[in-house]
Design a protein around this motif. Structure first.
Motif, PDB file in Angstrom:
ATOM      1  N   ILE A   1       0.858  -1.185   0.000  1.00  0.00           N
ATOM      2  CA  ILE A   1       0.000   0.000   0.000  1.00  0.00           C
ATOM      3  C   ILE A   1       0.895   1.237   0.000  1.00  0.00           C
ATOM      4  CG2 ILE A   1      -1.803   1.265   1.238  1.00  0.00           C
ATOM      5  CD1 ILE A   1      -2.944  -1.394   0.677  1.00  0.00           C
ATOM      6  N   PRO A   2       0.732   2.120  -0.985  1.00  0.00           N
ATOM      7  CA  PRO A   2       1.523   3.356  -0.961  1.00  0.00           C
ATOM      8  C   PRO A   2       1.185   4.214   0.262  1.00  0.00           C
ATOM      9  CG  PRO A   2       0.581   2.975  -3.141  1.00  0.00           C
ATOM     10  CD  PRO A   2      -0.073   1.995  -2.203  1.00  0.00           C
ATOM     11  N   LEU A   3       2.234   4.670   0.947  1.00  0.00           N
ATOM     12  CA  LEU A   3       2.056   5.600   2.061  1.00  0.00           C
ATOM     13  C   LEU A   3       2.247   7.020   1.547  1.00  0.00           C
ATOM     14  CD1 LEU A   3       3.971   3.661   4.857  1.00  0.00           C
ATOM     15  CD2 LEU A   3       1.509   3.733   4.435  1.00  0.00           C
TER      16      LEU A   3
ATOM     17  N   PHE B   1      -4.020   4.109  13.527  1.00  0.00           N
ATOM     18  CA  PHE B   1      -5.295   3.416  13.362  1.00  0.00           C
ATOM     19  C   PHE B   1      -5.732   2.923  14.731  1.00  0.00           C
ATOM     20  CE2 PHE B   1      -7.805  -0.412  12.218  1.00  0.00           C
ATOM     21  CZ  PHE B   1      -8.752   0.204  11.424  1.00  0.00           C
TER      22      PHE B   1
ATOM     23  N   LEU C   1      -8.057   0.688  15.861  1.00  0.00           N
ATOM     24  CA  LEU C   1      -8.433  -0.679  16.201  1.00  0.00           C
ATOM     25  C   LEU C   1      -7.221  -1.592  16.185  1.00  0.00           C
ATOM     26  CD1 LEU C   1     -11.671  -0.998  14.036  1.00  0.00           C
ATOM     27  CD2 LEU C   1     -11.535  -0.673  16.499  1.00  0.00           C
TER      28      LEU C   1
ATOM     29  N   LYS D   1     -11.971  -5.651   0.824  1.00  0.00           N
ATOM     30  CA  LYS D   1     -11.202  -4.985  -0.238  1.00  0.00           C
ATOM     31  C   LYS D   1     -11.587  -3.515  -0.405  1.00  0.00           C
ATOM     32  CE  LYS D   1      -8.685  -8.383  -2.128  1.00  0.00           C
ATOM     33  NZ  LYS D   1      -8.161  -8.871  -0.851  1.00  0.00           N
ATOM     34  N   ASP D   2     -12.814  -3.166  -0.007  1.00  0.00           N
ATOM     35  CA  ASP D   2     -13.235  -1.778  -0.225  1.00  0.00           C
ATOM     36  C   ASP D   2     -13.357  -0.985   1.076  1.00  0.00           C
ATOM     37  OD1 ASP D   2     -15.366  -3.054   0.778  1.00  0.00           O
ATOM     38  OD2 ASP D   2     -16.755  -2.629  -0.861  1.00  0.00           O
ATOM     39  N   GLY D   3     -12.663  -1.423   2.097  1.00  0.00           N
ATOM     40  CA  GLY D   3     -12.703  -0.709   3.377  1.00  0.00           C
ATOM     41  C   GLY D   3     -11.512   0.195   3.557  1.00  0.00           C
ATOM     42  N   THR D   4     -11.122   0.386   4.813  1.00  0.00           N
ATOM     43  CA  THR D   4      -9.964   1.225   5.119  1.00  0.00           C
ATOM     44  C   THR D   4      -8.683   0.471   4.762  1.00  0.00           C
ATOM     45  OG1 THR D   4      -9.896   0.302   7.326  1.00  0.00           O
ATOM     46  CG2 THR D   4     -11.166   2.313   7.053  1.00  0.00           C
ATOM     47  N   MET D   5      -7.562   1.172   4.848  1.00  0.00           N
ATOM     48  CA  MET D   5      -6.278   0.581   4.475  1.00  0.00           C
ATOM     49  C   MET D   5      -6.023  -0.715   5.238  1.00  0.00           C
ATOM     50  SD  MET D   5      -2.546   2.382   4.681  1.00  0.00           S
ATOM     51  CE  MET D   5      -2.017   1.922   6.308  1.00  0.00           C
TER      52      MET D   5
ATOM     53  N   GLU E   1      -8.182  -2.724   6.629  1.00  0.00           N
ATOM     54  CA  GLU E   1      -9.100  -3.777   6.201  1.00  0.00           C
ATOM     55  C   GLU E   1      -8.652  -4.386   4.867  1.00  0.00           C
ATOM     56  OE1 GLU E   1     -13.453  -2.637   7.892  1.00  0.00           O
ATOM     57  OE2 GLU E   1     -12.563  -1.172   6.555  1.00  0.00           O
ATOM     58  N   VAL E   2      -8.113  -3.547   3.992  1.00  0.00           N
ATOM     59  CA  VAL E   2      -7.616  -4.039   2.701  1.00  0.00           C
ATOM     60  C   VAL E   2      -6.418  -4.967   2.928  1.00  0.00           C
ATOM     61  CG1 VAL E   2      -6.574  -3.339   0.506  1.00  0.00           C
ATOM     62  CG2 VAL E   2      -8.472  -2.006   1.462  1.00  0.00           C
TER      63      VAL E   2
ATOM     64  N   SER F   1     -13.227 -11.585  15.136  1.00  0.00           N
ATOM     65  CA  SER F   1     -12.505 -10.793  14.139  1.00  0.00           C
ATOM     66  C   SER F   1     -11.001 -10.972  14.242  1.00  0.00           C
ATOM     67  CB  SER F   1     -12.901  -9.326  14.237  1.00  0.00           C
ATOM     68  OG  SER F   1     -13.265  -8.970  15.526  1.00  0.00           O
TER      69      SER F   1
ATOM     70  N   GLN G   1     -12.522   5.244  -1.583  1.00  0.00           N
ATOM     71  CA  GLN G   1     -11.138   5.054  -1.154  1.00  0.00           C
ATOM     72  C   GLN G   1     -10.207   5.866  -2.037  1.00  0.00           C
ATOM     73  OE1 GLN G   1     -10.657   0.912  -2.076  1.00  0.00           O
ATOM     74  NE2 GLN G   1     -10.487   0.314   0.059  1.00  0.00           N
TER      75      GLN G   1
ATOM     76  N   ASN H   1      -2.699   8.107   2.862  1.00  0.00           N
ATOM     77  CA  ASN H   1      -2.169   6.863   2.318  1.00  0.00           C
ATOM     78  C   ASN H   1      -3.134   6.343   1.265  1.00  0.00           C
ATOM     79  OD1 ASN H   1      -0.049   6.908   4.200  1.00  0.00           O
ATOM     80  ND2 ASN H   1      -1.263   5.784   5.709  1.00  0.00           N
TER      81      ASN H   1
ATOM     82  N   LYS I   1      -5.646   3.607  -0.269  1.00  0.00           N
ATOM     83  CA  LYS I   1      -6.683   2.762   0.340  1.00  0.00           C
ATOM     84  C   LYS I   1      -7.218   3.364   1.645  1.00  0.00           C
ATOM     85  CE  LYS I   1      -6.070  -0.173  -2.960  1.00  0.00           C
ATOM     86  NZ  LYS I   1      -6.975  -0.054  -4.112  1.00  0.00           N
TER      87      LYS I   1
END
Lengths: 320, 307
Positions: free
Chosen positions: A14-16, A94, A96, A106-110, A112-113, A177, B241, B297, B299
């Protein structure tokens, strides 16, 4: 030169924000015709480091003895690399706990992805070993934890792992979870190891688990090399766990040792007040049994966990 | 008004933690309002302090219904607030992930237990909530769909949107979820900001809570007219996103109506300033969440749109 060229794969990237990617990597060790796959996963919590050394030891030994492997070993040393790199238990920035976000989406936050990609990659392993090392406050005897519904499937594998103790606990909704629950519920047998203490490496425990992992591999038909004899773990089934929590605030100074067998009411430590030089709480064992968790970090509030004691079995002994 | 200590905890090195509650009226437990459970929830504490002021006025005018008790807990975790942390200062645990609590358990379980014992038995519960990511919400009310609280009651707040959230496993240890298990009709009110004070959004939240209290017969008061609340399922909202990372600028604000294809934000390379990405809305609707940090960032959920 002995060994193999490390085969490192990126599970998620994931790009930061500034000039960097967050990469979740694994190393695949593969030899022989068998497709049997063992996954060793660790580093979900950035303050738990025991698994780092274990990952090194196992990868290193297989590397030097690759001809004895018949199957695939995937090593995921750092599911939360930014956490390890910054001494942060969770994912930095983050809220949590990462181990409360699985299976991800796949379509949630970083996060979650990332979790979703990790699950996709791990699914299909014959066995997954998820190594944790408590936190910075508590030291744990090498143990495997599992919920009651998963015990019939997992216990035979847990016994192969050279741990001292298997804790079979009630299942809780919030634990649905976790990585282990997600994988177990999707048919990938996953063992959760807890050992040692946060921010430290306990070499003897890493060696103990190392022997267990090779024994498991041998039992799975993946390893033809020599393995050490493994110990028979104490199983918590049918036995209660006594929790010793502080009622006072101060500095905890234990006088019992980790692994000790104690009697109800035995003195196991004191909570003292450095300002008044008084003992503010004499800490006593809450039952007969074996101490398998002990507080490492001295500063305590009311409620801080000081020790866990596995109660003796009905016949009074540590039957296995 | 009575100011009470609801729960106390000794610290090894600090003054005792005393969780303060303000009680108004007498009799049947009608409504409990909880503010900051995290150390950065300044807006949530502020809204509660404003509610204390409003209820003092209403009480002095005898506008609180008979046989009605209201409890306001503006700040639970001021230990963390005073040292600039979000979670419990010692072990970084989140009090709002510890409910219903356990009186023989860990420290934050004991705090949750002590607090929850004082919050039980109320017909209604309102938590001033914050989100786990940097961002601001359009003021709205939310319920967790446990089957206990009727979504239609959200209309009494008169906020633009009432959102129904299907609980996830990690939600089952929150105050809102457990309130409902113990038969309190529970609502989360989002008052836009978290670690800064947004007076306009606080005004809106205070008015919404007063409107709710008036509509439910808890107090008798006049408030500015509210919205006809649109009730919708959270899963029906559109999350957008980012596909790139860098410096983030947004082109829209919460509450704005956008059309499909509108540019919502732009991401620039943080080192050479090149435009990397334009974030366009895939749907038409109302913006109800915007990410509000300068760095982003990939996503990252940066917008939420109500279609």
């Amino acid at each position: 030169m002995k060994g193999v060229v490390p085969m490192v794969e990126t599970v998620a990237s994931i790009p930061l924000a500034v000039n960097e990617n967050l990469n979740i990597q694994k190393r695949r060790l593969k030899h022989g015709k068998s497709k049997t796959r063992l996954s060793l996963v660790t580093g979900t919590h950035g303050d738990e480091l025991e698994g780092q050394y274990l990952a090194y030891m196992i990868g290193s030994y297989i590397n030097d003895n690759i001809e004895q492997l018949n199957g695939i070993v995937d090593i995921y040393p750092a599911l939360n690399p930014m956490g390890i790199d910054s001494i942060t238990r969770g994912l930095p920035m983050f809220d949590l706990d990462m181990n409360r976000v699985f299976p991800g989406t796949k379509d949630g936050t970083m996060v979650e992805v990332i979790c979703s990609s990790i699950i996709d990659d791990l699914i299909g392993s014959d066995v997954c070993v998820d190594v944790h090392s408590s936190n910075i406050f508590l030291k744990e005897m090498p143990q495997i934890r599992m919920s009651i519904p998963t015990a019939p499937t997992l216990l035979p594998y847990a016994k192969m792992m050279n741990v001292d103790f298997v804790w079979i606990h009630e299942s809780a909704t919030v634990l649905e979870s976790t990585l282990a629950h997600t994988l177990n519920s999707r048919g990938t047998k996953t063992l959760v190891v807890e050992m040692g203490v946060g921010m430290r490496i306990t070499k003897e425990y890493c060696k103990q688990l190392y022997d267990g992992v090779f024994n498991l591999m041998k039992e799975l038909g993946m390893w033809s090399g020599e393995t050490a004899d493994v110990r028979e773990p104490i199983i918590s089934e049918g036995r209660e766990v006594g929790f010793v929590n502080s009622d006072a605030a101060g500095i905890f100074v234990p006088c019992a040792n980790f692994g000790d067998n104690v009697k109800l009411g035995d003195h196991i430590g004191d909570v003292v007040d450095p300002l008044t030089s008084k003992v503010v709480e004499k800490v006593l064992a809450v039952c007969d049994g074996m101490i398998f968790t002990m507080r490492e970090y001295p500063v305590v509030y009311g409620g801080s966990l000081l020790a866990r004691i596995l109660k003796m079995s009905q016949n009074g002994g540590d039957t296995q | 008004m009575k100011k009470n200590i609801l729960f106390s905890l000794k610290s090894p090195y600090r003054e005792q933690l005393d969780i303060i509650g303000f009680k108004f009226g007498h009799g049947k437990k009608s409504l409990a309002i909880v503010g900051a459970m995290r150390g950065n929830e300044v807006q949530q504490m502020y809204v509660c302090s404003r509610m204390v002021q409003e209820l003092k006025k209403l009480e002095s005018k005898d506008r609180i219904a008979e046989d009605t008790e209201i409890l306001i807990v503006p700040c639970v975790n001021y230990y963390s607030m005073n040292i600039g942390k979000r979670f419990w200062a010692m072990d970084n645990t989140d009090i709002n992930r510890m409910f219903p609590g356990y009186n023989l358990g860990e420290t934050t379980q004991r705090i949750a237990d002590g607090l929850f014992s004082m919050l039980q038995g109320y017909e209604y519960g309102i938590q001033l909530a914050s989100f786990y990511q940097p961002g601001i919400f359009l003021p709205h009310v939310k319920i967790m769909d446990t089957g206990f609280t009727s979504p239609n009651i959200m209309k009494d707040f008169g906020l633009e949107f009432g959102i129904i959230r299907k609980p996830r496993p990690y939600d089952t240890t929150t105050l809102n979820y457990n309130w409902q298990v113990w038969e309190t009709k529970a609502f989360s009110v989002y008052a836009n900001a978290t670690d800064e004070i947004d007076v306009k959004a606080a005004d809106e939240a205070v008015n919404a809570i007063l409107r709710f209290m008036n509509n439910r017969g808890i107090v008798s008061t006049k408030t500015p007219p509210g919205y006809i609340t649109e009730i919708l399922d959270e899963s029906k909202t559109k999350q957008i996103q980012s596909d790139s990372a860098g410096i983030f600028f947004r082109n829209t604000e919460i509450g704005k109506k956008v059309e499909r294809g509108n540019i919502l934000g732009r991401i620039y390379d943080p080192l050479d300033g090149e435009l990397i990405a334009e974030i366009r809305s895939p749907v038409s609707g109302t913006v109800y969440f915007v990410y509000n940090s300068p760095l982003i960032n990939s996503k990252t959920v940066c917008f939420k749109i109500i279609k």
